[in-house]
Design a protein around this motif. Sequence first.
Motif, PDB file in Angstrom:
ATOM      1  N   LEU A  11      -2.072  -4.352   1.017  1.00 45.71           N
ATOM      2  CA  LEU A  11      -1.094  -3.638   0.196  1.00 45.71           C
ATOM      3  C   LEU A  11      -1.517  -3.676  -1.267  1.00 45.71           C
ATOM      4  O   LEU A  11      -1.880  -4.736  -1.783  1.00 45.71           O
ATOM      5  CB  LEU A  11       0.293  -4.286   0.332  1.00 45.71           C
ATOM      6  CG  LEU A  11       0.891  -4.328   1.736  1.00 45.71           C
ATOM      7  CD1 LEU A  11       2.163  -5.158   1.716  1.00 45.71           C
ATOM      8  CD2 LEU A  11       1.162  -2.931   2.242  1.00 45.71           C
ATOM      9  N   ALA A  12      -1.456  -2.547  -1.924  1.00 44.96           N
ATOM     10  CA  ALA A  12      -1.755  -2.447  -3.356  1.00 44.96           C
ATOM     11  C   ALA A  12      -3.047  -3.196  -3.680  1.00 44.96           C
ATOM     12  O   ALA A  12      -4.035  -3.074  -2.969  1.00 44.96           O
ATOM     13  CB  ALA A  12      -0.574  -2.942  -4.187  1.00 44.96           C
ATOM     14  N   PHE A  13      -3.022  -3.969  -4.767  1.00 43.56           N
ATOM     15  CA  PHE A  13      -4.170  -4.790  -5.159  1.00 43.56           C
ATOM     16  C   PHE A  13      -3.743  -6.247  -5.075  1.00 43.56           C
ATOM     17  O   PHE A  13      -2.556  -6.562  -5.196  1.00 43.56           O
ATOM     18  CB  PHE A  13      -4.598  -4.453  -6.596  1.00 43.56           C
ATOM     19  CG  PHE A  13      -5.105  -3.043  -6.740  1.00 43.56           C
ATOM     20  CD1 PHE A  13      -6.348  -2.683  -6.231  1.00 43.56           C
ATOM     21  CD2 PHE A  13      -4.345  -2.078  -7.377  1.00 43.56           C
ATOM     22  CE1 PHE A  13      -6.819  -1.386  -6.350  1.00 43.56           C
ATOM     23  CE2 PHE A  13      -4.806  -0.774  -7.506  1.00 43.56           C
ATOM     24  CZ  PHE A  13      -6.045  -0.421  -6.991  1.00 43.56           C
ATOM     25  N   GLY A  15      -2.555  -9.843  -5.917  1.00 40.95           N
ATOM     26  CA  GLY A  15      -1.744 -10.293  -7.039  1.00 40.95           C
ATOM     27  C   GLY A  15      -0.268 -10.102  -6.745  1.00 40.95           C
ATOM     28  O   GLY A  15       0.127  -9.954  -5.581  1.00 40.95           O
ATOM     29  N   PRO A  16       0.543 -10.080  -7.790  1.00 40.72           N
ATOM     30  CA  PRO A  16       1.995 -10.037  -7.610  1.00 40.72           C
ATOM     31  C   PRO A  16       2.496  -8.857  -6.774  1.00 40.72           C
ATOM     32  O   PRO A  16       3.416  -9.018  -5.969  1.00 40.72           O
ATOM     33  CB  PRO A  16       2.536  -9.947  -9.040  1.00 40.72           C
ATOM     34  CG  PRO A  16       1.449 -10.495  -9.904  1.00 40.72           C
ATOM     35  CD  PRO A  16       0.161 -10.185  -9.194  1.00 40.72           C
ATOM     36  N   GLU A  17       1.898  -7.687  -6.929  1.00 38.41           N
ATOM     37  CA  GLU A  17       2.357  -6.509  -6.172  1.00 38.41           C
ATOM     38  C   GLU A  17       2.115  -6.701  -4.673  1.00 38.41           C
ATOM     39  O   GLU A  17       2.986  -6.429  -3.855  1.00 38.41           O
ATOM     40  CB  GLU A  17       1.642  -5.256  -6.689  1.00 38.41           C
ATOM     41  CG  GLU A  17       2.214  -3.970  -6.173  1.00 38.41           C
ATOM     42  CD  GLU A  17       3.569  -3.613  -6.747  1.00 38.41           C
ATOM     43  OE1 GLU A  17       4.258  -2.786  -6.126  1.00 38.41           O
ATOM     44  OE2 GLU A  17       3.961  -4.158  -7.799  1.00 38.41           O
ATOM     45  N   ARG A  18       0.929  -7.188  -4.319  1.00 40.29           N
ATOM     46  CA  ARG A  18       0.656  -7.444  -2.900  1.00 40.29           C
ATOM     47  C   ARG A  18       1.533  -8.576  -2.391  1.00 40.29           C
ATOM     48  O   ARG A  18       2.093  -8.492  -1.300  1.00 40.29           O
ATOM     49  CB  ARG A  18      -0.812  -7.779  -2.660  1.00 40.29           C
ATOM     50  CG  ARG A  18      -1.069  -8.035  -1.156  1.00 40.29           C
ATOM     51  CD  ARG A  18      -2.498  -8.259  -0.808  1.00 40.29           C
ATOM     52  NE  ARG A  18      -3.305  -7.098  -1.130  1.00 40.29           N
ATOM     53  CZ  ARG A  18      -4.620  -7.099  -1.097  1.00 40.29           C
ATOM     54  NH1 ARG A  18      -5.294  -8.193  -0.756  1.00 40.29           N
ATOM     55  NH2 ARG A  18      -5.301  -6.005  -1.405  1.00 40.29           N
ATOM     56  N   ASP A  19       1.646  -9.648  -3.173  1.00 38.64           N
ATOM     57  CA  ASP A  19       2.440 -10.803  -2.738  1.00 38.64           C
ATOM     58  C   ASP A  19       3.886 -10.417  -2.449  1.00 38.64           C
ATOM     59  O   ASP A  19       4.458 -10.852  -1.448  1.00 38.64           O
ATOM     60  CB  ASP A  19       2.396 -11.912  -3.790  1.00 38.64           C
ATOM     61  CG  ASP A  19       0.997 -12.505  -3.961  1.00 38.64           C
ATOM     62  OD1 ASP A  19       0.145 -12.328  -3.063  1.00 38.64           O
ATOM     63  OD2 ASP A  19       0.761 -13.129  -5.013  1.00 38.64           O
ATOM     64  N   SER A  20       4.481  -9.582  -3.297  1.00 39.91           N
ATOM     65  CA  SER A  20       5.872  -9.191  -3.073  1.00 39.91           C
ATOM     66  C   SER A  20       5.981  -8.285  -1.844  1.00 39.91           C
ATOM     67  O   SER A  20       6.948  -8.375  -1.084  1.00 39.91           O
ATOM     68  CB  SER A  20       6.479  -8.526  -4.309  1.00 39.91           C
ATOM     69  OG  SER A  20       5.878  -7.265  -4.555  1.00 39.91           O
ATOM     70  N   GLY A  21       4.979  -7.429  -1.616  1.00 34.84           N
ATOM     71  CA  GLY A  21       4.995  -6.578  -0.425  1.00 34.84           C
ATOM     72  C   GLY A  21       4.866  -7.382   0.854  1.00 34.84           C
ATOM     73  O   GLY A  21       5.572  -7.132   1.833  1.00 34.84           O
ATOM     74  N   VAL A  22       3.969  -8.366   0.848  1.00 34.36           N
ATOM     75  CA  VAL A  22       3.788  -9.224   2.020  1.00 34.36           C
ATOM     76  C   VAL A  22       5.076 -10.009   2.288  1.00 34.36           C
ATOM     77  O   VAL A  22       5.533 -10.103   3.430  1.00 34.36           O
ATOM     78  CB  VAL A  22       2.585 -10.171   1.834  1.00 34.36           C
ATOM     79  CG1 VAL A  22       2.568 -11.271   2.881  1.00 34.36           C
ATOM     80  CG2 VAL A  22       1.280  -9.369   1.869  1.00 34.36           C
TER      81      VAL A  22
END
Length: 139
Positions: A11-13, A15-22
């Motif tokens: 998901l995304a890149f 970092g925070p964006e992927r972590d929140s998606g996961v």
Amino acid sequence: MDHDDLPPLELAFPGPERDSGVAAILSGHKTALTGLLALYRHAGEELPTAGQRLSVLDSANRPVATIELVDVRVVPMAEIDDAFALAEGRGYEDAAHWRAAHTEFFQSTGVSEYLGHTPVIDDSTLVVAQQFRLVDPTP
């Protein structure tokens, strides 16, 4: 099935964006995701299909879950409705909020660098709208 046997989903890149998606996938709040069709074409990747299972990777590229795609559609951004936007599990209030966030991401520096240009994003931009179910969260 071993996660190594499945295509990865990043998901995304990292970092925070992927972590929140996961986290949203693991909590059950996220049951949909969207990819820019131009990214699949640029990478030479085949489009995902309903019934396909994917290994969800975290920011350290470790498998953390298996999902199964239940619906995959290529649609213009204008066809994303409020229900799909809410299923993205990222707190979007409605489809307009979803469109604004995705436009920002699809025109981000990371995406632009990958494509070699900043894509034009509007209501006619084609996206790969995917709905899925969580099959196996990896402890």
